[in-house]
Design an enzyme around this catalytic site. Structure first.
Site, PDB file in Angstrom:
ATOM      1  N   ASN A   1       4.107  20.203  25.075  1.00  0.00           N
ATOM      2  CA  ASN A   1       4.698  21.532  24.888  1.00  0.00           C
ATOM      3  C   ASN A   1       4.062  22.426  25.941  1.00  0.00           C
ATOM      4  O   ASN A   1       2.836  22.425  26.095  1.00  0.00           O
ATOM      5  CB  ASN A   1       4.383  22.067  23.487  1.00  0.00           C
ATOM      6  CG  ASN A   1       4.766  23.548  23.362  1.00  0.00           C
ATOM      7  OD1 ASN A   1       5.717  23.995  23.983  1.00  0.00           O
ATOM      8  ND2 ASN A   1       3.980  24.297  22.606  1.00  0.00           N
ATOM      9  N   GLY A   2       4.865  23.159  26.697  1.00  0.00           N
ATOM     10  CA  GLY A   2       4.302  24.025  27.733  1.00  0.00           C
ATOM     11  C   GLY A   2       5.044  23.861  29.048  1.00  0.00           C
ATOM     12  O   GLY A   2       6.128  23.256  29.084  1.00  0.00           O
TER      13      GLY A   2
ATOM     14  N   CYS B   1       8.193  23.952  22.347  1.00  0.00           N
ATOM     15  CA  CYS B   1       8.583  22.705  21.689  1.00  0.00           C
ATOM     16  C   CYS B   1       7.632  22.462  20.526  1.00  0.00           C
ATOM     17  O   CYS B   1       6.670  23.195  20.331  1.00  0.00           O
ATOM     18  CB  CYS B   1       8.463  21.544  22.662  1.00  0.00           C
ATOM     19  SG  CYS B   1       9.370  21.786  24.179  1.00  0.00           S
TER      20      CYS B   1
ATOM     21  N   LYS C   1      19.990  47.937  17.251  1.00  0.00           N
ATOM     22  CA  LYS C   1      19.011  47.248  16.389  1.00  0.00           C
ATOM     23  C   LYS C   1      19.025  47.856  14.992  1.00  0.00           C
ATOM     24  O   LYS C   1      19.044  47.163  13.988  1.00  0.00           O
ATOM     25  CB  LYS C   1      17.600  47.346  16.992  1.00  0.00           C
ATOM     26  CG  LYS C   1      17.362  46.388  18.159  1.00  0.00           C
ATOM     27  CD  LYS C   1      17.136  44.978  17.751  1.00  0.00           C
ATOM     28  CE  LYS C   1      18.079  43.897  18.219  1.00  0.00           C
ATOM     29  NZ  LYS C   1      19.064  44.007  19.175  1.00  0.00           N
TER      30      LYS C   1
ATOM     31  N   TRP D   1      12.521  22.159  23.191  1.00  0.00           N
ATOM     32  CA  TRP D   1      13.253  23.346  23.621  1.00  0.00           C
ATOM     33  C   TRP D   1      13.191  23.284  25.135  1.00  0.00           C
ATOM     34  O   TRP D   1      12.190  23.618  25.743  1.00  0.00           O
ATOM     35  CB  TRP D   1      12.594  24.620  23.103  1.00  0.00           C
ATOM     36  CG  TRP D   1      13.283  25.852  23.569  1.00  0.00           C
ATOM     37  CD1 TRP D   1      12.957  26.639  24.628  1.00  0.00           C
ATOM     38  CD2 TRP D   1      14.463  26.442  23.015  1.00  0.00           C
ATOM     39  NE1 TRP D   1      13.836  27.675  24.759  1.00  0.00           N
ATOM     40  CE2 TRP D   1      14.778  27.573  23.793  1.00  0.00           C
ATOM     41  CE3 TRP D   1      15.271  26.124  21.934  1.00  0.00           C
ATOM     42  CZ2 TRP D   1      15.876  28.378  23.525  1.00  0.00           C
ATOM     43  CZ3 TRP D   1      16.364  26.925  21.665  1.00  0.00           C
ATOM     44  CH2 TRP D   1      16.655  28.040  22.458  1.00  0.00           C
TER      45      TRP D   1
ATOM     46  N   GLU E   1      20.382  50.296  22.834  1.00  0.00           N
ATOM     47  CA  GLU E   1      19.805  49.109  22.175  1.00  0.00           C
ATOM     48  C   GLU E   1      19.078  49.493  20.886  1.00  0.00           C
ATOM     49  O   GLU E   1      19.181  48.813  19.868  1.00  0.00           O
ATOM     50  CB  GLU E   1      18.853  48.374  23.134  1.00  0.00           C
ATOM     51  CG  GLU E   1      18.052  47.225  22.545  1.00  0.00           C
ATOM     52  CD  GLU E   1      18.844  46.074  21.942  1.00  0.00           C
ATOM     53  OE1 GLU E   1      18.225  45.213  21.293  1.00  0.00           O
ATOM     54  OE2 GLU E   1      20.096  46.063  22.065  1.00  0.00           O
TER      55      GLU E   1
ATOM     56  N   LYS F   1      24.139  34.510  15.240  1.00  0.00           N
ATOM     57  CA  LYS F   1      23.248  34.509  16.397  1.00  0.00           C
ATOM     58  C   LYS F   1      24.043  34.364  17.688  1.00  0.00           C
ATOM     59  O   LYS F   1      23.722  34.952  18.718  1.00  0.00           O
ATOM     60  CB  LYS F   1      22.229  33.377  16.292  1.00  0.00           C
ATOM     61  CG  LYS F   1      21.199  33.375  17.378  1.00  0.00           C
ATOM     62  CD  LYS F   1      20.313  34.598  17.286  1.00  0.00           C
ATOM     63  CE  LYS F   1      19.476  34.870  18.499  1.00  0.00           C
ATOM     64  NZ  LYS F   1      18.985  36.235  18.552  1.00  0.00           N
TER      65      LYS F   1
ATOM     66  N   HIS G   1      28.996  67.339  24.746  1.00  0.00           N
ATOM     67  CA  HIS G   1      30.451  67.182  24.966  1.00  0.00           C
ATOM     68  C   HIS G   1      31.122  66.554  23.747  1.00  0.00           C
ATOM     69  O   HIS G   1      32.081  65.793  23.869  1.00  0.00           O
ATOM     70  CB  HIS G   1      30.699  66.321  26.211  1.00  0.00           C
ATOM     71  CG  HIS G   1      30.020  66.865  27.436  1.00  0.00           C
ATOM     72  ND1 HIS G   1      30.258  68.125  27.920  1.00  0.00           N
ATOM     73  CD2 HIS G   1      29.073  66.315  28.230  1.00  0.00           C
ATOM     74  CE1 HIS G   1      29.496  68.329  28.987  1.00  0.00           C
ATOM     75  NE2 HIS G   1      28.776  67.275  29.202  1.00  0.00           N
TER      76      HIS G   1
ATOM     77  N   ARG H   1      10.855  25.496  16.446  1.00  0.00           N
ATOM     78  CA  ARG H   1      10.262  25.658  17.774  1.00  0.00           C
ATOM     79  C   ARG H   1      11.163  25.098  18.875  1.00  0.00           C
ATOM     80  O   ARG H   1      10.891  25.305  20.055  1.00  0.00           O
ATOM     81  CB  ARG H   1       8.902  24.945  17.854  1.00  0.00           C
ATOM     82  CG  ARG H   1       7.864  25.460  16.879  1.00  0.00           C
ATOM     83  CD  ARG H   1       6.572  24.673  16.982  1.00  0.00           C
ATOM     84  NE  ARG H   1       6.008  24.765  18.308  1.00  0.00           N
ATOM     85  CZ  ARG H   1       5.214  25.765  18.709  1.00  0.00           C
ATOM     86  NH1 ARG H   1       4.913  26.731  17.868  1.00  0.00           N
ATOM     87  NH2 ARG H   1       4.745  25.814  19.936  1.00  0.00           N
TER      88      ARG H   1
ATOM     89  N   GLU I   1      22.302  46.902  13.233  1.00  0.00           N
ATOM     90  CA  GLU I   1      22.409  45.459  12.927  1.00  0.00           C
ATOM     91  C   GLU I   1      21.666  45.080  11.645  1.00  0.00           C
ATOM     92  O   GLU I   1      22.154  44.318  10.827  1.00  0.00           O
ATOM     93  CB  GLU I   1      21.781  44.640  14.062  1.00  0.00           C
ATOM     94  CG  GLU I   1      22.671  44.339  15.250  1.00  0.00           C
ATOM     95  CD  GLU I   1      21.932  43.516  16.307  1.00  0.00           C
ATOM     96  OE1 GLU I   1      22.447  42.456  16.698  1.00  0.00           O
ATOM     97  OE2 GLU I   1      20.851  43.938  16.729  1.00  0.00           O
TER      98      GLU I   1
HETATM   99  C1  BG6 Z   1      25.636  38.441  18.840  1.00  0.00           C
HETATM  100  C2  BG6 Z   1      24.158  38.456  18.458  1.00  0.00           C
HETATM  101  O1  BG6 Z   1      26.329  37.528  18.062  1.00  0.00           O
HETATM  102  O2  BG6 Z   1      25.804  38.093  20.209  1.00  0.00           O
HETATM  103  C3  BG6 Z   1      23.469  39.473  19.332  1.00  0.00           C
HETATM  104  O3  BG6 Z   1      24.012  38.807  17.079  1.00  0.00           O
HETATM  105  C4  BG6 Z   1      23.679  39.113  20.807  1.00  0.00           C
HETATM  106  O4  BG6 Z   1      22.098  39.501  19.033  1.00  0.00           O
HETATM  107  C5  BG6 Z   1      25.161  38.952  21.149  1.00  0.00           C
HETATM  108  O5  BG6 Z   1      23.115  40.103  21.606  1.00  0.00           O
HETATM  109  C6  BG6 Z   1      25.339  38.319  22.534  1.00  0.00           C
HETATM  110  O6  BG6 Z   1      24.798  37.007  22.496  1.00  0.00           O
HETATM  111  P1  BG6 Z   1      24.335  36.223  23.804  1.00  0.00           P
HETATM  112  O7  BG6 Z   1      23.818  34.928  23.269  1.00  0.00           O
HETATM  113  O8  BG6 Z   1      25.547  36.027  24.668  1.00  0.00           O
HETATM  114  O9  BG6 Z   1      23.293  37.032  24.480  1.00  0.00           O
END
Ligand code: BG6
Length: 593
Positions: free
Chosen positions: A97-98, A2, A470, A71, A466, A588, A489, A27, A473
């Site tokens: 915060n904590g 937070c 990354k 948060w 993953e 996001k 294969h 935050r 993306e």
């Molecule tokens: C995408 C994000 O929109 O959704 C990814 O860019 C994320 O980073 C994926 O892994 C799933 O999102 P969440 O919030 O359900 O984990």
């Protein structure tokens, strides 16, 4: 995570508190509040963003005040759970915060002594403890209260009739901003940079008394002095704590995120979820998720099957919505950082509709997923700003490790080893971060290529997936993750000098097979970058480039290897000048199907 703020000076506090809180919303932003003191304390708080609070709050006169942007970690985002929190008499009010890990115990004790609690938060025990120990000296009462508290905190305390603020920190950041006939208390530098760039960084255990023209810091009751620093960053830089991108900052937060997530679980006396009830009658597990969370789910499968010997199915949520069916006595686990991904929510509703019990692992308290689920376990990654998920992924793995280890009936010796390994992870991850320079070097090599393959086996196959995600993306380089055994294969056809391979090698039952896979791709002309345990000569002879990683048990190797691949993707994208935090075409959280 937070954001807290305090102001004392000649000016009206309200507008200053609000503008400082706006600078701290990175935050946490699910609720906020302010309190100002002059002839008693007046407060205003709600489950809104700071801008909405600014519009809605009545004029609160006073030249001393505190504020908070939240948060949520304990208690859903709501007006009653928003900070500041007060005591019974209305004299003491606190922002925090904590995480207070022994709050349930303290709450029971204080309730037995007649204190009345109105929120679900851990924080609310603090003003009541201060009230309990207040005998005319606020600083002493705060010090006494903190002796009873376990966990992490940065707090600011406002008391009616007192022309001072008292603040303290332990395992959470707290600074003092020095002005001219005014002073500030803040979680972080960005909050106060519009007013001053003269700051004092408090240390763990410090308690500070702040007036308009004086700052007194004590530690264990003895006055101490702390150095004053001049901040040269811009506000934006400061929000990233000096990192160029939120993604790099969030990658570097992972040792703390691992500690916080483990603190949240290992130390809490009464876990939030009744494990026995959850365990009852479970014959199989189904894990659903999207994106990076889906790869955490795949790693969850290895952990659960390894330690619990329960069969696990992992499904992509969007696919499950169109054909998936559930088995009786199946526990469904959904993993979602945001708790708002439409495909995942739809799958949850489908599961509930057929009477399946659903456990959600999410990073956002009060999110839709936590409302739909029967049980919710929260990761403690704090707000993740960068679109590409990093720290939330590692926090998801921490919750899966903790959940499964807590369930498992492994014998005591093994259990002790597993818990010891978990506790050592923050320091091991720090070792990877300290080796960043090497990874940066290899990233500039990788940035030359248009296509990259990632390979792994066993619990590190999802890590390869993953790693590829990354890189895709944020660098826009075409990348594929493969189970190493699958290359022959089909994908072998794409190998050659223009398609480098990143191989994730762990010292487990897949080790020899991974060495042969590396030999096979080398034989087809692909350059090979290998992630392998420090001191592994066999790999050194085979690979073109080696990224040595700290020794950890095979079950925990995904944590270490993923952090390496996060940094590799980050520096490759940086080499290509990409908009790393907000890559094209992505969001996001995708809240539409
Ligand atoms: C995408 C994000 O929109 O959704 C990814 O860019 C994320 O980073 C994926 O892994 C799933 O999102 P969440 O919030 O359900 O984990």
């Amino acid at each position: 995570m937070c954001g807290i703020i305090g102001y004392i000076g000649d000016r009206q506090a309200q507008s200053i508190l609000v503008s400082c809180l706006q600078r701290l919303e990175y935050r946490g932003y699910d609720s906020c509040g302010i309190a100002v003191s002059s002839n008693g304390i007046k407060a205003y708080k709600d489950a809104v963003r700071v801008a909405a609070l600014e519009r809605a709050a009545p004029q609160l006169n006073g030249r001393i005040g505190i504020g908070h942007t939240r948060w949520a970690t304990q208690g859903e985002p709501s007006r009653v759970n928003a900070h500041p929190h007060g005591d019974c008499s209305g004299k003491i009010t606190v922002v925090h915060n904590g995480i207070i890990s022994n709050f349930q115990l303290l709450r029971r004790q204080l309730t037995a002594e007649g204190h009345k609690f109105i929120s679900e938060t851990d924080t609310e025990v603090i003003p009541h403890l201060i009230e309990k120990y207040y005998h005319g000296n606020l600083e002493e009462a705060v010090a006494a209260a903190l002796c009873d508290v376990e966990g992490s905190y940065a707090i600011a305390v406002l008391a009616a009739g007192e022309s001072k603020l008292v603040a303290a920190r332990k395992d959470c950041p707290l600074i003092i901003g020095i002005g001219d006939r005014e002073n500030f208390i803040a979680s972080d530098v960005p909050a106060i940079l519009d007013y001053t760039n003269r700051v004092i960084y408090l240390e763990d255990g410090d308690i500070v008394v702040v007036t308009a023209d004086n700052i007194k810091i004590t530690r264990d009751g003895t006055e101490v002095s702390r150095q004053e620093d001049k901040v040269l960053w811009s506000v934006a830089d400061a929000q990233k704590a000096g990192y160029e991108h939120f993604m790099l900052k969030e990658i570097h937060e992972q040792p703390k995120v691992i500690r916080d997530t483990l603190i949240g679980w290992v130390s809490v006396a009464e876990p939030a979820v009744d494990l026995a009830a959850l365990r009852g009658g479970v014959e199989s597990v189904l894990i659903l998720a999207c994106g990076t969370s889906y790869y955490a789910a795949l790693i969850g499968k290895y952990i659960i099957e390894e330690l619990l010997s329960i069969p696990v199915r992992v499904e992509i949520a969007s696919e499950f919505n169109y054909y998936g069916h559930t088995l009786a006595r199946t526990l469904a686990i959904v993993i979602t950082q945001s708790g708002e991904t439409a495909d995942t929510l739809k799958a949850m509703k489908k599961l509930k509709a057929v009477g399946c019990r659903v456990l959600a692992i999410t990073n956002v308290i009060g999110s839709s997923a936590s409302r739909i689920a029967d049980y919710t376990l929260y990761t403690r990654a704090g707000p993740e700003v960068s679109v590409a998920a990093t720290k939330s992924f590692i926090a998801q793995l921490m919750v899966l490790y903790w959940l499964v280890i807590s369930y498992s009936q492994v014998e005591a010796r093994r259990l002790a080893d597993l818990m010891m390994e978990l506790r050592q992870l923050p320091e091991k991850v720090q070792q990877v971060l300290d080796n960043e320079g090497k990874i940066k070097e290899y990233a500039s090599y990788l940035s030359e290529y248009a296509s990259v393959f990632f390979i792994g086996r066993g619990i590190n196959f999802p890590v390869a997936l993953e790693g590829a995600l990354k890189l895709k993306e944020i660098s826009y380089i075409h990348a594929e993750g493969y189970a190493a055994g699958e290359l022959k294969h089909g994908p072998f056809a794409l190998l050659g000098k223009d398609t480098p391979i990143v191989a994730v090698v762990a010292r487990d039952s897949t080790y020899q097979a991974m060495l042969s896979s590396i030999r096979e791709v080398k034989a087809r002309g692909s350059p090979v970058i290998v992630l392998a345990e420090e001191g592994d000569e066999a790999v050194g002879e085979l690979a073109d480039l080696v990224i040595a990683v700290p020794k950890v048990g095979a079950m925990f190797s995904p944590v270490i290897n993923t952090v390496v691949l996060q940094l590799l993707a980050y520096y490759t994208a940086k080499e290509k000048g990409r908009p790393i935090d907000f890559p094209r075409n992505l969001a996001k959280s995708v809240t539409v199907e």
